[in-house]
Scaffold this motif. Structure first.
Motif, PDB file in Angstrom:
ATOM      1  N   ARG A  30       0.822  -1.205   0.000  1.00  9.28           N
ATOM      2  CA  ARG A  30       0.000   0.000   0.000  1.00  9.28           C
ATOM      3  C   ARG A  30       0.859   1.260   0.000  1.00  9.28           C
ATOM      4  O   ARG A  30       0.565   2.230  -0.706  1.00  9.28           O
ATOM      5  CB  ARG A  30      -0.920   0.001   1.221  1.00  9.28           C
ATOM      6  CG  ARG A  30      -1.874  -1.164   1.301  1.00  9.28           C
ATOM      7  CD  ARG A  30      -2.906  -1.120   0.195  1.00  9.28           C
ATOM      8  NE  ARG A  30      -3.920  -2.141   0.379  1.00  9.28           N
ATOM      9  CZ  ARG A  30      -4.982  -2.283  -0.400  1.00  9.28           C
ATOM     10  NH1 ARG A  30      -5.170  -1.461  -1.419  1.00  9.28           N
ATOM     11  NH2 ARG A  30      -5.866  -3.243  -0.184  1.00  9.28           N
ATOM     12  N   ILE A  34       1.220   4.481  -2.717  1.00 11.91           N
ATOM     13  CA  ILE A  34       1.097   5.890  -2.353  1.00 11.91           C
ATOM     14  C   ILE A  34       2.304   6.689  -2.830  1.00 11.91           C
ATOM     15  O   ILE A  34       2.167   7.742  -3.463  1.00 11.91           O
ATOM     16  CB  ILE A  34       0.923   6.029  -0.829  1.00 11.91           C
ATOM     17  CG1 ILE A  34      -0.452   5.520  -0.393  1.00 11.91           C
ATOM     18  CG2 ILE A  34       1.112   7.490  -0.389  1.00 11.91           C
ATOM     19  CD1 ILE A  34      -0.628   5.439   1.108  1.00 11.91           C
ATOM     20  N   ARG A  37       2.508   7.237  -6.539  1.00 12.28           N
ATOM     21  CA  ARG A  37       1.587   8.282  -6.992  1.00 12.28           C
ATOM     22  C   ARG A  37       2.147   9.673  -6.732  1.00 12.28           C
ATOM     23  O   ARG A  37       1.830  10.626  -7.449  1.00 12.28           O
ATOM     24  CB  ARG A  37       0.220   8.135  -6.308  1.00 12.28           C
ATOM     25  CG  ARG A  37      -0.617   6.976  -6.823  1.00 12.28           C
ATOM     26  CD  ARG A  37      -2.083   7.177  -6.464  1.00 12.28           C
ATOM     27  NE  ARG A  37      -2.317   7.314  -5.050  1.00 12.28           N
ATOM     28  CZ  ARG A  37      -2.563   6.294  -4.222  1.00 12.28           C
ATOM     29  NH1 ARG A  37      -2.593   5.050  -4.693  1.00 12.28           N
ATOM     30  NH2 ARG A  37      -2.775   6.506  -2.940  1.00 12.28           N
ATOM     31  N   LEU A  38       2.966   9.787  -5.691  1.00 18.57           N
ATOM     32  CA  LEU A  38       3.583  11.065  -5.362  1.00 18.57           C
ATOM     33  C   LEU A  38       4.826  11.334  -6.199  1.00 18.57           C
ATOM     34  O   LEU A  38       5.463  12.381  -6.037  1.00 18.57           O
ATOM     35  CB  LEU A  38       3.939  11.102  -3.877  1.00 18.57           C
ATOM     36  CG  LEU A  38       2.745  11.144  -2.909  1.00 18.57           C
ATOM     37  CD1 LEU A  38       3.217  10.970  -1.469  1.00 18.57           C
ATOM     38  CD2 LEU A  38       1.971  12.450  -3.064  1.00 18.57           C
ATOM     39  N   TYR A 325      -6.577   5.161   2.252  1.00 18.45           N
ATOM     40  CA  TYR A 325      -5.213   5.398   1.763  1.00 18.45           C
ATOM     41  C   TYR A 325      -5.140   6.685   0.949  1.00 18.45           C
ATOM     42  O   TYR A 325      -4.179   7.444   1.061  1.00 18.45           O
ATOM     43  CB  TYR A 325      -4.746   4.203   0.936  1.00 18.45           C
ATOM     44  CG  TYR A 325      -4.565   2.949   1.749  1.00 18.45           C
ATOM     45  CD1 TYR A 325      -3.595   2.876   2.750  1.00 18.45           C
ATOM     46  CD2 TYR A 325      -5.355   1.824   1.525  1.00 18.45           C
ATOM     47  CE1 TYR A 325      -3.424   1.730   3.511  1.00 18.45           C
ATOM     48  CE2 TYR A 325      -5.192   0.673   2.278  1.00 18.45           C
ATOM     49  CZ  TYR A 325      -4.228   0.628   3.272  1.00 18.45           C
ATOM     50  OH  TYR A 325      -4.069  -0.506   4.019  1.00 18.45           O
ATOM     51  N   ASP A 326      -6.153   6.944   0.158  1.00 12.61           N
ATOM     52  CA  ASP A 326      -6.161   8.179  -0.625  1.00 12.61           C
ATOM     53  C   ASP A 326      -6.202   9.404   0.283  1.00 12.61           C
ATOM     54  O   ASP A 326      -5.469  10.380   0.076  1.00 12.61           O
ATOM     55  CB  ASP A 326      -7.363   8.198  -1.572  1.00 12.61           C
ATOM     56  CG  ASP A 326      -7.188   7.255  -2.754  1.00 12.61           C
ATOM     57  OD1 ASP A 326      -6.049   6.816  -2.995  1.00 12.61           O
ATOM     58  OD2 ASP A 326      -8.195   6.946  -3.424  1.00 12.61           O
ATOM     59  N   THR A 329      -2.873  10.258   1.952  1.00  6.36           N
ATOM     60  CA  THR A 329      -1.717  10.560   1.103  1.00  6.36           C
ATOM     61  C   THR A 329      -1.047  11.882   1.474  1.00  6.36           C
ATOM     62  O   THR A 329       0.191  11.960   1.506  1.00  6.36           O
ATOM     63  CB  THR A 329      -2.130  10.544  -0.378  1.00  6.36           C
ATOM     64  OG1 THR A 329      -2.555   9.214  -0.722  1.00  6.36           O
ATOM     65  CG2 THR A 329      -0.975  10.940  -1.277  1.00  6.36           C
ATOM     66  N   TRP A 332       1.403  11.344   4.206  1.00 13.52           N
ATOM     67  CA  TRP A 332       2.617  10.663   3.771  1.00 13.52           C
ATOM     68  C   TRP A 332       3.528  11.631   3.012  1.00 13.52           C
ATOM     69  O   TRP A 332       4.753  11.562   3.131  1.00 13.52           O
ATOM     70  CB  TRP A 332       2.267   9.447   2.919  1.00 13.52           C
ATOM     71  CG  TRP A 332       1.877   8.269   3.756  1.00 13.52           C
ATOM     72  CD1 TRP A 332       0.630   7.743   3.931  1.00 13.52           C
ATOM     73  CD2 TRP A 332       2.755   7.478   4.565  1.00 13.52           C
ATOM     74  NE1 TRP A 332       0.670   6.672   4.802  1.00 13.52           N
ATOM     75  CE2 TRP A 332       1.965   6.485   5.199  1.00 13.52           C
ATOM     76  CE3 TRP A 332       4.129   7.499   4.808  1.00 13.52           C
ATOM     77  CZ2 TRP A 332       2.502   5.539   6.055  1.00 13.52           C
ATOM     78  CZ3 TRP A 332       4.674   6.552   5.673  1.00 13.52           C
ATOM     79  CH2 TRP A 332       3.857   5.589   6.285  1.00 13.52           C
ATOM     80  N   ARG A 333       2.934  12.521   2.233  1.00 15.69           N
ATOM     81  CA  ARG A 333       3.754  13.527   1.554  1.00 15.69           C
ATOM     82  C   ARG A 333       4.524  14.361   2.577  1.00 15.69           C
ATOM     83  O   ARG A 333       5.709  14.670   2.383  1.00 15.69           O
ATOM     84  CB  ARG A 333       2.882  14.427   0.667  1.00 15.69           C
ATOM     85  CG  ARG A 333       3.672  15.566   0.027  1.00 15.69           C
ATOM     86  CD  ARG A 333       2.787  16.502  -0.771  1.00 15.69           C
ATOM     87  NE  ARG A 333       2.482  15.954  -2.076  1.00 15.69           N
ATOM     88  CZ  ARG A 333       3.289  16.027  -3.131  1.00 15.69           C
ATOM     89  NH1 ARG A 333       4.470  16.624  -3.010  1.00 15.69           N
ATOM     90  NH2 ARG A 333       2.921  15.522  -4.290  1.00 15.69           N
TER      91      ARG A 333
END
Length: 343
Positions: A30, A34, A37-38, A325-326, A329, A332-333
């Motif tokens: 997962r 993420i 995508r970043l 998770y979305d 995000t 996490w960034r």
């Protein structure tokens, strides 16, 4: 080792717990989705423990903090997801915390999943700016209410089905030795009390190493079924449940909290892990103190009696979507900023 043509901190290496395709392995998959995508470049996981001059994130503190091996000369991050120091029978919890206390200056990032672990991490003396509280998320597109799966799983249609979805035995074998922090004894006591009030009680178990609980259910004469499902198949299990039960004493999640909420399954849990931050008792789930088997059984009985769960399901779904998770995000960034090169 260093790869000379890679710019420093240009790649992120995600290290799991080596060998077990269960919860941590799913966390790594997962997280990789993420960070990709970043726009982060992800290096081969096998190089993580040996790579220098890059960014390495360990998805389990037990791999980095407990084994005493050489740390790579890279920016290091670690998920500190469970393990209260001083817990009897778990010396690895003490080793992890002691390593964190002695070597926190060598760490660039620590992820914790809930408020208790946040406080524990800060007790090590680590710079608070390095510690990021990010819950263990949920795939809210996969875990959704749906048609019953009882027929395909072999669960009686007329039963009141209580689900227990975790690993609560020691090791990866049969699991006859209980993992006490997961509360399998409390789980069995709560189910024993509930069975006396709910004759049609049926227990659906998933996860590895459930031997202790299975033996206990056999002894108590409680009908049950154990189905081992990889994480990607778990939504099918929730669609067979009337309620999801968590009886743990310590947790990083558990993942069942948000999975049940997303799936429209009422959650009955001890005040543990993410539940203590996410559950608003009586509003989006039901929560009792740790080791309160009677309280757990009471909520099972009340749900069986037919209390109105419509508003609770709506509130629970909203909680799950806010912790998907979305949705997580951006957090996490924030953790990755200054840890690895971002576009």
């Amino acid at each position: 080792m260093r790869v000379p043509f890679w710019r420093r901190w240009s790649r992120l290496f995600l290290v799991g717990d080596r060998g077990a395709d269960w919860s941590i392995a799913d966390d790594v998959r997962r997280l990789e989705q993420i960070v990709r995508r970043l726009g982060v470049r992800v290096g081969p996981a096998r190089l993580g423990p040996r790579i220098d001059g890059q960014s390495v994130f360990y998805a389990s503190q037990f791999v980095l903090l407990a084994d005493g091996k050489r740390w790579p000369r890279s920016r290091l991050g670690v998920a500190y997801l469970h393990g209260r120091p001083g817990t009897p029978g778990y010396p690895e919890f003490d080793r992890c915390f002691e390593t964190l206390r002695r070597r926190h200056e060598e760490l660039a990032r620590v992820q914790v999943s809930h408020s208790e672990l946040h406080s524990i991490a800060l007790e090590s003396g680590i710079d608070p700016a390095k510690v990021h509280r990010i819950p263990i998320g949920v795939d809210s597109a996969a875990f959704v209410p749906g048609e019953s799966t009882r027929a395909e799983l072999g669960v009686p249609e007329s039963a009141f089905v209580v689900g227990s979805l975790l690993k609560d035995g020691v090791g990866w074998g049969e699991g006859l030795e209980p993992k006490t922090i997961k509360g399998p004894d409390t789980l069995l006591r709560a189910l024993e009390l509930a069975r006396a009030r709910i004759p049609e009680l049926f227990v659906l178990l998933t996860g590895p190493a459930r031997g202790f609980v299975r033996a206990g259910l056999e002894r108590l004469g409680i009908p049950h079924l154990h189905v081992y499902m990889p994480p990607g198949q778990l939504p099918r299990v929730y669609r067979a449940l009337d309620v999801c039960l968590v009886a743990s004493r310590q947790e990083g999640g558990p993942k069942a909290v948000l999975e049940a909420m997303a799936s429209g399954v009422p959650l009955v849990t001890t005040r543990v892990g993410q539940a203590m931050d996410l559950v608003r008792n009586g509003e989006n789930g039901f929560m009792v103190d740790v080791d309160d088997a009677e309280g757990l059984a009471d909520w099972l009985e009340r749900i069986h009696a037919g209390i109105d769960l419509g508003p609770l399901r709506d509130a629970a779904r909203a909680t799950a979507e806010a912790n998907s998770y979305d949705a997580l995000t951006p957090r996490w960034r924030e953790l990755l900023q200054g840890f690895v090169r971002l576009p």
